[in-house]
Write an enzyme that holds these catalytic residues in place. Structure first.
Site, PDB file in Angstrom:
ATOM      1  N   ASP A  35      -2.833  14.498  21.588  1.00  0.00           N
ATOM      2  CA  ASP A  35      -1.497  14.114  21.128  1.00  0.00           C
ATOM      3  C   ASP A  35      -1.278  14.475  19.666  1.00  0.00           C
ATOM      4  OD1 ASP A  35      -1.094  13.110  23.618  1.00  0.00           O
ATOM      5  OD2 ASP A  35      -0.924  11.006  23.020  1.00  0.00           O
TER       6      ASP A  35
ATOM      7  N   ASP B  40       0.816  -1.205   0.000  1.00  0.00           N
ATOM      8  CA  ASP B  40       0.000   0.000   0.000  1.00  0.00           C
ATOM      9  C   ASP B  40       0.854   1.263   0.000  1.00  0.00           C
ATOM     10  OD1 ASP B  40      -2.239  -1.554  -0.002  1.00  0.00           O
ATOM     11  OD2 ASP B  40      -2.729  -1.265   2.120  1.00  0.00           O
ATOM     12  N   GLY B  41       2.010   1.228   0.684  1.00  0.00           N
ATOM     13  CA  GLY B  41       2.882   2.397   0.705  1.00  0.00           C
ATOM     14  C   GLY B  41       3.384   2.766  -0.675  1.00  0.00           C
TER      15      GLY B  41
ATOM     16  N   LYS C  19       3.634  15.419  25.194  1.00  0.00           N
ATOM     17  CA  LYS C  19       3.087  15.225  23.857  1.00  0.00           C
ATOM     18  C   LYS C  19       1.814  16.023  23.577  1.00  0.00           C
ATOM     19  CE  LYS C  19       3.580  11.191  21.957  1.00  0.00           C
ATOM     20  NZ  LYS C  19       3.492   9.755  21.639  1.00  0.00           N
TER      21      LYS C  19
END
Length: 296
Positions: free
Chosen positions: A173, A62-63, A147
């Protein structure tokens, strides 16, 4: 389907058998008098198309499809996504079935799915400092131990015309802004909804919000989402596009996210394949985890 004269192969060399499959596809396409050009992708790189292509074979997971979409969607090039990855949610064509699916597409029998993409623009002190597109998502996240981020989110039908609608103030976050295609990626892991892949909509999904009432929302795709980072931040801030492109952000930066001018065109990745992938890949509604996706 018009005549195919020139094809691009984006070959993810980190995937086993990608080079050999690429050679097999090149040989078959040349037998059909289709010129080919191969770009070897290692998870990075910046491919600049050296001419017009009638289609692109994405050989990876998929990347690799995400990379191909960001590169070729502005040119209107259809992407043939062959799955050599572990999940293959967007890359829907099984490597052993590529010839059958390709021939079905040439006959006009394989669906061409139009997938909404997002244009992401970062503005700092009134100047644009970064611009990119994504098929899955844009993620604003905090770095370091502290964060928690503070940001305001608005939407407007057309920037510069009319007053923005304030959607909310988030202490979290981070924030995911996802397409329907990206609804099954990071966003769903963060509790977001799954959208039909061809909907014209955008998901706004806070990451671990400090306030329990901050829930994901879905807005129309014609709206521009504006995220403004507040001046007081206890952590560094990062923008990540499709999990592959990063940009460091600063307090008071404004991020404008809107529908990109061109959709990604995916061959044989239609709505039926999407819902079949939900059942077989994500075990949706108790489906099998062993099914395959992508036969025409």
């Amino acid at each position: 389907m018009g005549e195919i004269k020139r094809a691009l192969l984006i070959v993810n060399i980190l995937k086993e058998n990608s080079r050999s499959l690429g050679k097999t596809i090149e040989t078959e396409l040349r037998r059909r008098d289709i010129k080919t050009h191969s770009f070897f992708f290692d998870g990075q790189g910046d491919f600049k198309p050296d001419g017009e292509y009638d289609c692109c074979f994405s050989l990876g997971g998929d990347g690799t499809v995400l990379y191909a979409a960001r590169t070729l969607a502005p040119l209107g090039v259809p992407i043939f996504p062959v799955n050599l990855g572990s999940l293959g949610f967007i890359a829907a064509v099984h490597p052993e079935a590529w010839v059958q699916v390709f021939e079905a597409w040439l006959r006009g029998e394989a669906a061409l799915s139009r997938r909404l993409m997002l244009e992401v623009r970062v503005e700092r002190q009134g100047k644009t400092i970064a611009r990119d597109t994504c098929l899955n998502d844009a993620v604003i996240s905090a770095l370091g131990i502290a964060k928690l981020l503070s940001m305001g989110v608005e939407s407007v039908s057309e920037p510069g015309k009319g007053d923005p609608i304030r959607l909310g103030h988030y202490r979290s976050d981070g924030l995911i802004v996802a397409t329907p295609t990206g609804s099954t990626a990071y966003s769903v892991a963060a509790g977001g909804p799954i959208l039909d892949p061809e909907l014209a909509a955008v998901i706004i999904n806070p990451l671990c919000p400090f306030t329990l009432s901050n829930r994901p929302m879905v807005v129309p795709a014609h709206e521009t989402v504006i995220v403004e980072l507040e001046s007081e931040q206890r952590s560094g801030i990062l923008l990540t596009v499709d999990g592959q492109v990063t940009e460091s952000l600063e307090p008071r930066d404004r991020i404008f996210i809107r529908r990109a001018p061109r959709d990604a065109l995916l061959i044989a990745s239609d709505r039926e394949g999407f819902y079949r992938a939900l059942r077989t890949k994500l075990n949706w509604s108790g489906g099998s985890l062993t099914g395959e996706v992508g036969h025409a």
